[in-house]
Scaffold this motif. Structure first.
Motif, PDB file in Angstrom:
ATOM      1  N   ASP A  33       0.850  -1.179   0.000  1.00 11.59           N
ATOM      2  CA  ASP A  33       0.000   0.000   0.000  1.00 11.59           C
ATOM      3  C   ASP A  33       0.895   1.243   0.000  1.00 11.59           C
ATOM      4  OD1 ASP A  33      -2.233   1.604   0.091  1.00 11.59           O
ATOM      5  OD2 ASP A  33      -2.368   1.520   2.286  1.00 11.59           O
ATOM      6  N   TYR A  34       0.643   2.126  -0.927  1.00  9.60           N
ATOM      7  CA  TYR A  34       1.526   3.260  -1.146  1.00  9.60           C
ATOM      8  C   TYR A  34       1.228   4.443  -0.226  1.00  9.60           C
ATOM      9  CZ  TYR A  34       4.155   6.796  -3.704  1.00  9.60           C
ATOM     10  OH  TYR A  34       5.022   7.787  -4.046  1.00  9.60           O
ATOM     11  N   GLU A  35       0.003   4.598   0.240  1.00 17.03           N
ATOM     12  CA  GLU A  35      -0.398   5.790   1.001  1.00 17.03           C
ATOM     13  C   GLU A  35       0.405   5.980   2.296  1.00 17.03           C
ATOM     14  OE1 GLU A  35      -2.023   9.191   0.651  1.00 17.03           O
ATOM     15  OE2 GLU A  35      -2.375   7.655  -0.827  1.00 17.03           O
ATOM     16  N   PRO A  36       0.634   4.966   3.155  1.00 18.73           N
ATOM     17  CA  PRO A  36       1.430   5.187   4.371  1.00 18.73           C
ATOM     18  C   PRO A  36       2.886   5.557   4.057  1.00 18.73           C
ATOM     19  CG  PRO A  36       0.259   3.089   4.522  1.00 18.73           C
ATOM     20  CD  PRO A  36       0.057   3.618   3.137  1.00 18.73           C
ATOM     21  N   ILE A  37       3.413   4.951   3.012  1.00 20.39           N
ATOM     22  CA  ILE A  37       4.786   5.256   2.628  1.00 20.39           C
ATOM     23  C   ILE A  37       4.881   6.707   2.151  1.00 20.39           C
ATOM     24  CG2 ILE A  37       6.624   4.697   0.990  1.00 20.39           C
ATOM     25  CD1 ILE A  37       5.529   1.822   0.994  1.00 20.39           C
ATOM     26  N   LYS A  38       3.926   7.111   1.346  1.00 13.94           N
ATOM     27  CA  LYS A  38       3.924   8.473   0.813  1.00 13.94           C
ATOM     28  C   LYS A  38       3.820   9.492   1.951  1.00 13.94           C
ATOM     29  CE  LYS A  38       0.347  10.067  -1.535  1.00 13.94           C
ATOM     30  NZ  LYS A  38      -0.622  10.308  -2.619  1.00 13.94           N
ATOM     31  N   LYS A  39       2.941   9.253   2.909  1.00 16.16           N
ATOM     32  CA  LYS A  39       2.751  10.165   4.030  1.00 16.16           C
ATOM     33  C   LYS A  39       4.026  10.281   4.862  1.00 16.16           C
ATOM     34  CE  LYS A  39      -0.608  11.018   7.677  1.00 16.16           C
ATOM     35  NZ  LYS A  39      -1.774  10.525   8.385  1.00 16.16           N
ATOM     36  N   LYS A  40       4.657   9.145   5.141  1.00 10.78           N
ATOM     37  CA  LYS A  40       5.884   9.124   5.948  1.00 10.78           C
ATOM     38  C   LYS A  40       7.023   9.864   5.230  1.00 10.78           C
ATOM     39  CE  LYS A  40       9.387   5.890   7.569  1.00 10.78           C
ATOM     40  NZ  LYS A  40       9.798   4.501   7.593  1.00 10.78           N
ATOM     41  N   TRP A  41       7.211   9.596   3.970  1.00 16.75           N
ATOM     42  CA  TRP A  41       8.363  10.172   3.268  1.00 16.75           C
ATOM     43  C   TRP A  41       8.134  11.605   2.825  1.00 16.75           C
ATOM     44  CZ3 TRP A  41      12.995   8.744   4.059  1.00 16.75           C
ATOM     45  CH2 TRP A  41      13.225   7.448   4.490  1.00 16.75           C
ATOM     46  N   TYR A  42       6.901  12.059   2.689  1.00 19.17           N
ATOM     47  CA  TYR A  42       6.675  13.475   2.422  1.00 19.17           C
ATOM     48  C   TYR A  42       7.123  14.309   3.618  1.00 19.17           C
ATOM     49  CZ  TYR A  42       4.166  13.101  -2.009  1.00 19.17           C
ATOM     50  OH  TYR A  42       3.824  12.890  -3.311  1.00 19.17           O
ATOM     51  N   LYS A  43       6.867  13.798   4.837  1.00 20.60           N
ATOM     52  CA  LYS A  43       7.349  14.488   6.042  1.00 20.60           C
ATOM     53  C   LYS A  43       8.877  14.502   6.075  1.00 20.60           C
ATOM     54  CE  LYS A  43       3.491  13.421   9.105  1.00 20.60           C
ATOM     55  NZ  LYS A  43       3.079  12.673  10.289  1.00 20.60           N
ATOM     56  N   ALA A  44       9.491  13.352   5.777  1.00 23.00           N
ATOM     57  CA  ALA A  44      10.949  13.267   5.777  1.00 23.00           C
ATOM     58  C   ALA A  44      11.540  14.168   4.703  1.00 23.00           C
ATOM     59  CB  ALA A  44      11.394  11.817   5.565  1.00 23.00           C
ATOM     60  N   ARG A  45      10.924  14.188   3.529  1.00 22.84           N
ATOM     61  CA  ARG A  45      11.424  15.023   2.431  1.00 22.84           C
ATOM     62  C   ARG A  45      11.384  16.501   2.815  1.00 22.84           C
ATOM     63  NH1 ARG A  45       8.371  14.979  -3.227  1.00 22.84           N
ATOM     64  NH2 ARG A  45       6.860  16.047  -1.942  1.00 22.84           N
ATOM     65  N   THR A  46      10.320  16.922   3.469  1.00 23.02           N
ATOM     66  CA  THR A  46      10.216  18.312   3.905  1.00 23.02           C
ATOM     67  C   THR A  46      11.322  18.644   4.899  1.00 23.02           C
ATOM     68  OG1 THR A  46       7.833  18.229   3.589  1.00 23.02           O
ATOM     69  CG2 THR A  46       8.679  20.013   4.953  1.00 23.02           C
TER      70      THR A  46
END
Length: 174
Positions: A33-46
């Protein structure tokens, strides 16, 4: 010895990068599932992006704070000799061409026609100082000759058919 160490270190980094690419390629085949990964790494990317921007800004300010880099600080009573240099197709007009070893010199370089390159070469034709000679603008070059001899001033910017004849001489004595 240094080349061997550099080669080995480069090889290790290349192997490490290859391993990371291989790991990512291998893991990319798994379906998740891509949604939890996307949420986690958008925070890290910021966070990483903001940190990188702050670090780069600090480094930029730190490294650029003392421009111009080549402007020396002279002691009292040891003011530089000011030499006016004018580049003309196809020669140099210098207000002075004879100097002493250890004498601080400040060349004020300009041009009357086209852009030229003002390069000072030692007797073995090693470039020791250079700047651009541009119309309606004066660049400064600071130099203190540490060896006696004849130095050549050559044009570093192609300026016309007789560019290769644009040679000046500077004599430095003890």
């Amino acid at each position: 010895m240094v080349q061997t160490v550099a080669w080995i270190v480069s090889l290790i980094f290349m192997l490490l990068i290859t391993a990371v690419f291989g790991f990512v390629a291998f893991k990319s085949k798994e379906k998740r599932d891509y949604e939890p990964i996307k949420k986690k790494w958008y925070k890290a990317r910021t966070f990483y992006g903001a940190t990188l921007a702050v670090v780069m800004l600090v480094l930029t300010i730190y490294t650029l704070r003392e421009l111009p880099y080549n402007q020396p600080v002279y002691s009292a009573g040891n003011d530089p000799t000011i030499v006016d240099v004018e580049a003309i197709q196809f020669g140099w007009k210098m207000s002075e061409t004879e100097f002493k070893v250890g004498e601080p010199i400040e060349f004020h370089v300009t041009s009357t026609d086209v852009t030229h390159g003002f390069g000072i070469y030692d007797s073995e034709l090693n470039l020791i100082a250079q700047t651009q000679a541009m119309p309606d603008y004066t660049n400064k070059v600071y130099i203190t000759f540490d060896k006696p001899g004849t130095y050549e001033v050559l044009c570093l910017e192609y300026c016309g058919l007789a560019h290769h004849l644009m040679i000046g001489k500077i004599e430095v004595t003890e």
